[in-house]
Design an enzyme around this catalytic site. Structure first.
Site, PDB file in Angstrom:
ATOM      1  N   LEU A 142      -0.380   3.515  -6.520  1.00  0.00           N
ATOM      2  CA  LEU A 142      -1.517   2.598  -6.487  1.00  0.00           C
ATOM      3  C   LEU A 142      -1.423   1.802  -5.193  1.00  0.00           C
ATOM      4  O   LEU A 142      -0.326   1.489  -4.725  1.00  0.00           O
ATOM      5  CB  LEU A 142      -1.485   1.629  -7.676  1.00  0.00           C
ATOM      6  CG  LEU A 142      -1.633   2.224  -9.075  1.00  0.00           C
ATOM      7  CD1 LEU A 142      -1.510   1.128 -10.118  1.00  0.00           C
ATOM      8  CD2 LEU A 142      -2.955   2.959  -9.237  1.00  0.00           C
ATOM      9  N   ASP A 143      -2.571   1.465  -4.615  1.00  0.00           N
ATOM     10  CA  ASP A 143      -2.562   0.599  -3.441  1.00  0.00           C
ATOM     11  C   ASP A 143      -1.866  -0.715  -3.771  1.00  0.00           C
ATOM     12  O   ASP A 143      -1.850  -1.157  -4.933  1.00  0.00           O
ATOM     13  CB  ASP A 143      -3.993   0.289  -2.984  1.00  0.00           C
ATOM     14  CG  ASP A 143      -4.732   1.527  -2.506  1.00  0.00           C
ATOM     15  OD1 ASP A 143      -4.071   2.539  -2.213  1.00  0.00           O
ATOM     16  OD2 ASP A 143      -5.978   1.458  -2.429  1.00  0.00           O
ATOM     17  N   ARG A 144      -1.344  -1.354  -2.756  1.00  0.00           N
ATOM     18  CA  ARG A 144      -0.644  -2.623  -2.941  1.00  0.00           C
ATOM     19  C   ARG A 144      -1.487  -3.623  -3.729  1.00  0.00           C
ATOM     20  O   ARG A 144      -0.988  -4.302  -4.633  1.00  0.00           O
ATOM     21  CB  ARG A 144      -0.285  -3.209  -1.569  1.00  0.00           C
ATOM     22  CG  ARG A 144       0.340  -4.597  -1.631  1.00  0.00           C
ATOM     23  CD  ARG A 144       0.679  -5.107  -0.253  1.00  0.00           C
ATOM     24  NE  ARG A 144       1.326  -6.407  -0.321  1.00  0.00           N
ATOM     25  CZ  ARG A 144       1.902  -7.013   0.724  1.00  0.00           C
ATOM     26  NH1 ARG A 144       1.893  -6.430   1.910  1.00  0.00           N
ATOM     27  NH2 ARG A 144       2.474  -8.189   0.572  1.00  0.00           N
ATOM     28  N   THR A 146      -4.025  -3.068  -5.735  1.00  0.00           N
ATOM     29  CA  THR A 146      -4.566  -2.562  -6.991  1.00  0.00           C
ATOM     30  C   THR A 146      -3.556  -2.820  -8.103  1.00  0.00           C
ATOM     31  O   THR A 146      -2.361  -2.582  -7.927  1.00  0.00           O
ATOM     32  CB  THR A 146      -4.855  -1.053  -6.893  1.00  0.00           C
ATOM     33  OG1 THR A 146      -5.789  -0.821  -5.844  1.00  0.00           O
ATOM     34  CG2 THR A 146      -5.421  -0.518  -8.194  1.00  0.00           C
ATOM     35  N   ARG A 242     -12.245   3.105  -3.121  1.00  0.00           N
ATOM     36  CA  ARG A 242     -12.782   2.129  -2.173  1.00  0.00           C
ATOM     37  C   ARG A 242     -13.649   2.799  -1.108  1.00  0.00           C
ATOM     38  O   ARG A 242     -14.724   2.298  -0.758  1.00  0.00           O
ATOM     39  CB  ARG A 242     -11.611   1.376  -1.531  1.00  0.00           C
ATOM     40  CG  ARG A 242     -10.780   0.609  -2.554  1.00  0.00           C
ATOM     41  CD  ARG A 242      -9.399   0.257  -2.033  1.00  0.00           C
ATOM     42  NE  ARG A 242      -9.471  -0.654  -0.893  1.00  0.00           N
ATOM     43  CZ  ARG A 242      -8.405  -1.025  -0.200  1.00  0.00           C
ATOM     44  NH1 ARG A 242      -7.202  -0.550  -0.514  1.00  0.00           N
ATOM     45  NH2 ARG A 242      -8.539  -1.859   0.811  1.00  0.00           N
TER      46      ARG A 242
END
Length: 324
Positions: A142-144, A146, A242
């Protein structure tokens, strides 16, 4: 990672089923290496399939063994760290974590410590060593910024099975997000390829010749100047949700890269509402709310849900009462 040794790290990928993706895409997905770097490694003969060099366009088949010799990156020492982390499921093979926003998943140059991996090493003692040494146990990321659910492997066999299931698109991943404006129609599939932005290599974009990317979206609620959306990933490209929403003209609320300042373009009451909603949200409005997969050992179907955390949940409560 490497402990200062200059020899390459050898990564072995066992293919359990015929895959409908090219060799370079499979290696990139399983190792976290960029596709361009994988291409260089293939061209240099550092990738072998069943003991022989193979073209990047080759589509791996069941029973193939892929070996990748990865030149060492700067040394990253994996140090257990006492970082709070919420584990929602745990057994001998894997854990499911509810990651908070702001926590990087694994160490990398620029983030050598303070990550989810460091936290899990302190909590569990060891993780699967399949894949690159600096990201033990990591099946997907997961993105930082998120928050939400992801599965991490503790044992090598479980890691290989889960990675193969991910490649076959058998791991269900559902997200909640808020997007600016009024998204139409109520349900849609965004099927647009994603690659590096042609002018800014730190960003991703919808580009011709990019990797296939498919995102299924459904509007749950309509607010004054934003929509609450349910999202289901079919593929898992970097920043996929995104980038796809940005490409539709409805960027994710609070996205500093793909939607910075979008709400400032709204006028009148809508702009006032949007500014207040952005303030109350205070972060990227993207949460991994659902995760489902077959257990790699028992085959049991596992499914998990995660409620919106603060401040997102309070922002939603406010939005439901907002008017233009």
């Amino acid at each position: 990672m490497n402990g200062g040794n200059d020899s390459p790290d050898r990564v072995t990928i066992d293919v359990e089923a015929d895959l409908d993706e090219r060799l370079d895409a499979v290696i990139s997905a399983r190792t976290g290496l960029s596709r361009s770097r994988v291409t260089v490694l293939i061209g240099a003969g550092a990738v072998q399939v069943n003991g022989s060099p193979t073209r990047k366009s080759y589509r791996p088949r069941a029973g193939d063994e892929i070996q990748v010799d990865v030149p060492p990156l700067p040394t990253i020492d994996l140090v257990p760290e006492d970082i709070p982390v919420t584990i929602v499921y745990e057994d001998e093979d894997l854990v499911v974590v509810d990651k908070p926003a702001g926590l990087v998943v694994h160490p990398a140059p620029g983030h050598p410590s303070g990550t989810l991996v460091n936290a899990l090493l302190a909590r569990l003692g060891a993780l699967s060593t399949v894949g690159l040494p600096h990201r033990p146990g990591i099946v997907h990321r997961l993105d930082r910024d998120t928050s939400g659910l992801l599965v991490v492997a503790r044992r090598e066999a479980a890691h290989r099975t889960l990675a193969a299931a991910l490649a076959r698109r058998e791991i269900g991943r559902g997200y909640l997000t808020a997007t600016w404006g009024r998204f139409e129609p109520e349900e849609a599939t965004i099927d647009r390829p994603i690659g590096r932005h042609p002018k800014d290599r730190k960003r991703m974009a919808v580009v011709d010749g990019g990797r296939p990317a498919v995102t299924h979206v459904r509007r749950l609620e309509r607010w004054a100047a934003a929509d609450l959306m349910a999202v289901r990933l079919e593929t898992g490209r970097t920043h996929q949700i995104r980038v796809h929403f940005c490409a539709t003209g409805h960027p994710v609320v609070g996205d500093p890269v793909y939607g910075a300042g979008w709400e400032a373009g709204l006028g009148g009451a809508g702009g006032v509402w949007a500014a207040e909603f952005a303030r109350r949200t205070g972060r990227l409005f993207l949460h991994s709310a659902r995760l489902s997969f077959a257990h790699p050992t028992s085959g049991e179907k596992l499914a998990f849900t995660s409620a919106l955390p603060e401040p997102l949940s309070s922002a939603v409560d406010w939005a439901r009462g907002g008017t233009v």
